[in-house]
Design a protein around this motif. Structure first.
Motif, PDB file in Angstrom:
ATOM      1  N   TRP A  24      -4.299   1.655  11.297  1.00 37.73           N
ATOM      2  CA  TRP A  24      -4.741   2.552  10.232  1.00 37.73           C
ATOM      3  C   TRP A  24      -5.355   1.738   9.095  1.00 37.73           C
ATOM      4  CZ3 TRP A  24      -3.717   3.189   5.043  1.00 37.73           C
ATOM      5  CH2 TRP A  24      -4.223   4.358   4.466  1.00 37.73           C
ATOM      6  N   HIS A  25      -4.704   0.641   8.722  1.00 33.32           N
ATOM      7  CA  HIS A  25      -5.224  -0.191   7.635  1.00 33.32           C
ATOM      8  C   HIS A  25      -6.567  -0.819   8.000  1.00 33.32           C
ATOM      9  CE1 HIS A  25      -2.117   0.014   4.558  1.00 33.32           C
ATOM     10  NE2 HIS A  25      -1.261   0.145   5.568  1.00 33.32           N
ATOM     11  N   LYS A  75       0.309   4.588   1.751  1.00 37.90           N
ATOM     12  CA  LYS A  75      -0.470   5.441   2.649  1.00 37.90           C
ATOM     13  C   LYS A  75      -0.266   6.919   2.296  1.00 37.90           C
ATOM     14  CE  LYS A  75      -0.885   6.114   7.643  1.00 37.90           C
ATOM     15  NZ  LYS A  75      -0.374   5.665   8.934  1.00 37.90           N
ATOM     16  N   SER A  76       0.956   7.303   1.959  1.00 36.10           N
ATOM     17  CA  SER A  76       1.232   8.707   1.631  1.00 36.10           C
ATOM     18  C   SER A  76       0.513   9.125   0.349  1.00 36.10           C
ATOM     19  CB  SER A  76       2.732   8.957   1.520  1.00 36.10           C
ATOM     20  OG  SER A  76       3.285   8.144   0.512  1.00 36.10           O
ATOM     21  N   GLU A 107      -0.720  -5.237   2.995  1.00 32.84           N
ATOM     22  CA  GLU A 107      -1.253  -4.681   4.239  1.00 32.84           C
ATOM     23  C   GLU A 107      -2.774  -4.775   4.293  1.00 32.84           C
ATOM     24  OE1 GLU A 107       2.435  -2.237   3.047  1.00 32.84           O
ATOM     25  OE2 GLU A 107       0.700  -3.083   2.033  1.00 32.84           O
ATOM     26  N   ASP A 108      -3.424  -4.578   3.154  1.00 31.09           N
ATOM     27  CA  ASP A 108      -4.881  -4.666   3.085  1.00 31.09           C
ATOM     28  C   ASP A 108      -5.349  -6.087   3.383  1.00 31.09           C
ATOM     29  OD1 ASP A 108      -7.572  -3.782   2.553  1.00 31.09           O
ATOM     30  OD2 ASP A 108      -7.394  -4.614   0.524  1.00 31.09           O
ATOM     31  N   SER A 145       0.844  -1.194   0.000  1.00 29.14           N
ATOM     32  CA  SER A 145       0.000   0.000   0.000  1.00 29.14           C
ATOM     33  C   SER A 145       0.877   1.241   0.000  1.00 29.14           C
ATOM     34  CB  SER A 145      -0.913   0.005   1.229  1.00 29.14           C
ATOM     35  OG  SER A 145      -0.138   0.162   2.400  1.00 29.14           O
ATOM     36  N   ASP A 174       1.412  -0.039   9.905  1.00 31.86           N
ATOM     37  CA  ASP A 174       0.447   0.644  10.771  1.00 31.86           C
ATOM     38  C   ASP A 174      -0.898  -0.059  10.597  1.00 31.86           C
ATOM     39  OD1 ASP A 174      -1.156   2.318  12.243  1.00 31.86           O
ATOM     40  OD2 ASP A 174      -0.640   4.140  11.129  1.00 31.86           O
ATOM     41  N   LYS A 204      -3.243   9.486   1.131  1.00 34.30           N
ATOM     42  CA  LYS A 204      -3.564  10.737   1.839  1.00 34.30           C
ATOM     43  C   LYS A 204      -3.410  11.946   0.920  1.00 34.30           C
ATOM     44  CE  LYS A 204      -2.713   9.220   6.524  1.00 34.30           C
ATOM     45  NZ  LYS A 204      -2.005   9.471   7.777  1.00 34.30           N
ATOM     46  N   THR A 231      -9.149   2.035   7.862  1.00 33.37           N
ATOM     47  CA  THR A 231      -9.372   2.448   6.477  1.00 33.37           C
ATOM     48  C   THR A 231     -10.181   1.410   5.718  1.00 33.37           C
ATOM     49  OG1 THR A 231      -7.292   3.684   6.582  1.00 33.37           O
ATOM     50  CG2 THR A 231      -8.213   3.292   4.390  1.00 33.37           C
ATOM     51  N   ILE A 250      -4.428   1.215  -1.874  1.00 32.55           N
ATOM     52  CA  ILE A 250      -4.516   0.323  -0.708  1.00 32.55           C
ATOM     53  C   ILE A 250      -5.043  -1.061  -1.073  1.00 32.55           C
ATOM     54  CG2 ILE A 250      -5.442   0.021   1.620  1.00 32.55           C
ATOM     55  CD1 ILE A 250      -3.620   2.517   1.321  1.00 32.55           C
TER      56      ILE A 250
END
Length: 185
Positions: free
Chosen positions: A173-174, A55-56, A85-86, A53, A170, A59, A177, A80
């Motif tokens: 956060w995942h 993340k930056s 990570e997802d 993913s 993180d 965002k 989200t 993502i």
């Protein structure tokens, strides 16, 4: 893990919202185990393909498009969805949903400060393991240990959270989200 999450409350929220949003087909009772196995193997596959993913970028895209439902879904799909990570977040969400469905007690579950045998065993094993081996280990904890369902779910969550922490993911956060994405779609 940047933020400690109240997993007990989250497990009941995930279960309740999936039922209220008529998404119970996503976590049908007899398919929990298969969904978990699938999510972990997809995480391994995504890791091998280096599908991570961003993340930056997620965002940044959201900021540029002044957050709305469409931009969130598009950003999630681009940066993502289907990442390692997802899939890892989906595995944990599955376990949390199952715990909520069974009304299991996950209070005081914080693996980073836990001295349980499973946390210590996981940390010891991970010192010499690849990411794929770590996830196979987590799956084996769920499938092979002759413990109660509560202990299997709890120990597998601990293992997956420790793996996330070790690999600088993180995961809270995942998870948040992914939940938001599921609520919006």
């Amino acid at each position: 893990m940047n933020n400690v999450v109240d997993l007990h409350t989250l497990s009941h929220q995930i279960h309740r919202e999936n039922i209220l949003n008529l998404k119970s087909h996503f976590f049908v009772q007899f398919r929990y185990k298969m969904f978990l196995i699938n999510a972990i193997h997809k995480a391994i596959k995504a890791n091998k393909k280096q599908k991570f993913s961003s993340k930056s970028n997620f965002k940044e895209f959201e900021n540029e498009h002044h957050f709305n439902k469409k931009s969130f879904i598009l950003s999630f799909d681009l940066f993502i969805k289907n990442s390692m990570e997802d899939h890892l977040a989906c595995a944990i969400i599955c376990l949390l949903h199952w715990a909520g469905n069974k009304h299991l007690n996950l209070i005081n579950l914080n693996p980073l400060f836990l001295n349980s045998s499973i946390a210590l065993e996981t940390q010891s094993y991970m010192q010499k393991s690849s990411f794929s081996q770590e996830l196979d280990y987590a799956l084996n904890i769920f499938l092979c240990k002759s413990e109660s369902l509560h202990e299997k779910i709890r120990n597998t969550i601990i293992c997956l959270l420790i793996i996330s922490y070790k690999n600088n993911i993180d995961i809270s956060w995942h998870i948040r989200t992914r939940i938001k994405y599921e609520q919006l779609t």
